[in-house]
Design a protein around this motif. Structure first.
Motif, PDB file in Angstrom:
ATOM      1  N   ARG A   1       0.861  -1.228   0.018  1.00 46.66           N
ATOM      2  CA  ARG A   1      -0.098   0.041   0.063  1.00 46.66           C
ATOM      3  C   ARG A   1       0.880   1.202   0.037  1.00 46.66           C
ATOM      4  O   ARG A   1       0.466   2.156  -0.583  1.00 46.66           O
ATOM      5  CB  ARG A   1      -0.966   0.112   1.040  1.00 46.66           C
ATOM      6  N   ASP A   2       2.049   1.217   0.789  1.00 41.40           N
ATOM      7  CA  ASP A   2       3.040   2.331   0.714  1.00 41.40           C
ATOM      8  C   ASP A   2       3.128   2.485  -0.637  1.00 41.40           C
ATOM      9  O   ASP A   2       3.720   3.774  -1.015  1.00 41.40           O
ATOM     10  CB  ASP A   2       3.947   2.258   1.826  1.00 41.40           C
ATOM     11  N   ILE A   3       3.682   1.592  -1.247  1.00 39.90           N
ATOM     12  CA  ILE A   3       4.315   1.720  -2.606  1.00 39.90           C
ATOM     13  C   ILE A   3       3.387   2.048  -3.463  1.00 39.90           C
ATOM     14  O   ILE A   3       3.551   3.119  -4.210  1.00 39.90           O
ATOM     15  CB  ILE A   3       4.656   0.370  -3.217  1.00 39.90           C
ATOM     16  N   GLU A   4       1.819   1.682  -3.414  1.00 42.44           N
ATOM     17  CA  GLU A   4       0.814   2.104  -4.426  1.00 42.44           C
ATOM     18  C   GLU A   4       0.773   3.567  -4.246  1.00 42.44           C
ATOM     19  O   GLU A   4       0.210   4.311  -5.022  1.00 42.44           O
ATOM     20  CB  GLU A   4      -0.240   1.156  -4.202  1.00 42.44           C
ATOM     21  N   SER A   5       0.747   3.888  -2.906  1.00 44.53           N
ATOM     22  CA  SER A   5       0.202   5.448  -2.664  1.00 44.53           C
ATOM     23  C   SER A   5       1.420   6.589  -2.912  1.00 44.53           C
ATOM     24  O   SER A   5       1.123   7.470  -3.006  1.00 44.53           O
ATOM     25  CB  SER A   5      -0.126   5.545  -1.158  1.00 44.53           C
ATOM     26  N   GLY A   6       2.587   6.021  -3.169  1.00 48.66           N
ATOM     27  CA  GLY A   6       3.665   6.724  -3.426  1.00 48.66           C
ATOM     28  C   GLY A   6       4.531   7.286  -2.170  1.00 48.66           C
ATOM     29  O   GLY A   6       5.305   7.934  -2.266  1.00 48.66           O
ATOM     30  N   LYS A   7       4.246   6.791  -1.219  1.00 46.57           N
ATOM     31  CA  LYS A   7       4.830   7.004   0.142  1.00 46.57           C
ATOM     32  C   LYS A   7       6.459   6.490   0.216  1.00 46.57           C
ATOM     33  O   LYS A   7       7.258   7.195   0.593  1.00 46.57           O
ATOM     34  CB  LYS A   7       4.237   6.560   1.174  1.00 46.57           C
ATOM     35  N   THR A   8       6.547   5.231  -0.597  1.00 49.75           N
ATOM     36  CA  THR A   8       7.846   4.788  -0.597  1.00 49.75           C
ATOM     37  C   THR A   8       8.033   4.358  -2.020  1.00 49.75           C
ATOM     38  O   THR A   8       7.124   3.899  -2.830  1.00 49.75           O
ATOM     39  CB  THR A   8       8.272   3.691   0.365  1.00 49.75           C
ATOM     40  N   THR A   9       9.329   4.189  -2.626  1.00 56.38           N
ATOM     41  CA  THR A   9       9.414   3.845  -3.895  1.00 56.38           C
ATOM     42  C   THR A   9       9.584   2.348  -4.056  1.00 56.38           C
ATOM     43  O   THR A   9       9.675   1.582  -2.820  1.00 56.38           O
ATOM     44  CB  THR A   9      10.905   4.064  -4.258  1.00 56.38           C
ATOM     45  N   GLU A  10       9.540   1.495  -5.324  1.00 58.63           N
ATOM     46  CA  GLU A  10       9.466   0.177  -5.129  1.00 58.63           C
ATOM     47  C   GLU A  10      10.767  -0.419  -4.365  1.00 58.63           C
ATOM     48  O   GLU A  10      11.027  -1.569  -3.811  1.00 58.63           O
ATOM     49  CB  GLU A  10       9.543  -0.173  -6.390  1.00 58.63           C
ATOM     50  N   GLU A  11      11.807   0.273  -4.818  1.00 58.85           N
ATOM     51  CA  GLU A  11      13.156  -0.105  -4.292  1.00 58.85           C
ATOM     52  C   GLU A  11      13.261  -0.316  -2.681  1.00 58.85           C
ATOM     53  O   GLU A  11      13.726  -1.099  -2.035  1.00 58.85           O
ATOM     54  CB  GLU A  11      14.471   0.582  -4.815  1.00 58.85           C
ATOM     55  N   GLN A  12      12.657   1.075  -2.016  1.00 56.61           N
ATOM     56  CA  GLN A  12      12.684   1.022  -0.502  1.00 56.61           C
ATOM     57  C   GLN A  12      11.570  -0.068  -0.082  1.00 56.61           C
ATOM     58  O   GLN A  12      11.927  -0.428   0.831  1.00 56.61           O
ATOM     59  CB  GLN A  12      11.954   2.342  -0.184  1.00 56.61           C
ATOM     60  N   GLY A  13      10.546  -0.303  -0.730  1.00 57.74           N
ATOM     61  CA  GLY A  13       9.765  -1.285  -0.290  1.00 57.74           C
ATOM     62  C   GLY A  13      10.452  -2.759  -0.362  1.00 57.74           C
ATOM     63  O   GLY A  13      10.315  -3.687   0.619  1.00 57.74           O
ATOM     64  N   LEU A  14      11.048  -3.281  -1.477  1.00 61.40           N
ATOM     65  CA  LEU A  14      11.915  -4.287  -1.312  1.00 61.40           C
ATOM     66  C   LEU A  14      12.865  -4.252  -0.491  1.00 61.40           C
ATOM     67  O   LEU A  14      13.047  -5.513   0.373  1.00 61.40           O
ATOM     68  CB  LEU A  14      12.397  -4.787  -2.800  1.00 61.40           C
TER      69      LEU A  14
END
Length: 80
Positions: free
Chosen positions: A37-50
């Motif tokens: 959800r954080d990645i989809e909302s733009g709070k974090t990037t995909e790299e940060q999520g991984l």
């Protein structure tokens, strides 16, 4: 022969162990969804999520659940 552990102490021990099971369930199901959800909302990037998922991998949740269930089984075996 029954152990001399009291019923209240037994229930308290099981509740304590259920906290471990609950923590494992959170790590398995809710943690990855929160990161997604954080990645989809733009709070974090995909790299940060991984990177978040690599730090605290969801598979660890299964181990926490097994640990909690093993402690419950141990508590029950001590009671009987």
């Amino acid at each position: 022969m029954f152990a001399t552990i009291g019923t209240g102490q037994f229930i308290g021990g099981c509740v304590e162990d259920l906290i471990w099971v609950g923590a494992g369930i959170y790590v398995v199901w809710f943690w990855p969804r929160q990161v997604r959800r954080d990645i989809e909302s733009g709070k974090t990037t995909e790299e940060q999520g991984l990177a978040k998922l690599k730090k605290f991998h969801p598979r660890l949740g299964y181990l926490i659940i097994i640990f909690g269930l093993a402690r419950i089984a141990e508590e029950i075996s001590m009671y009987v």
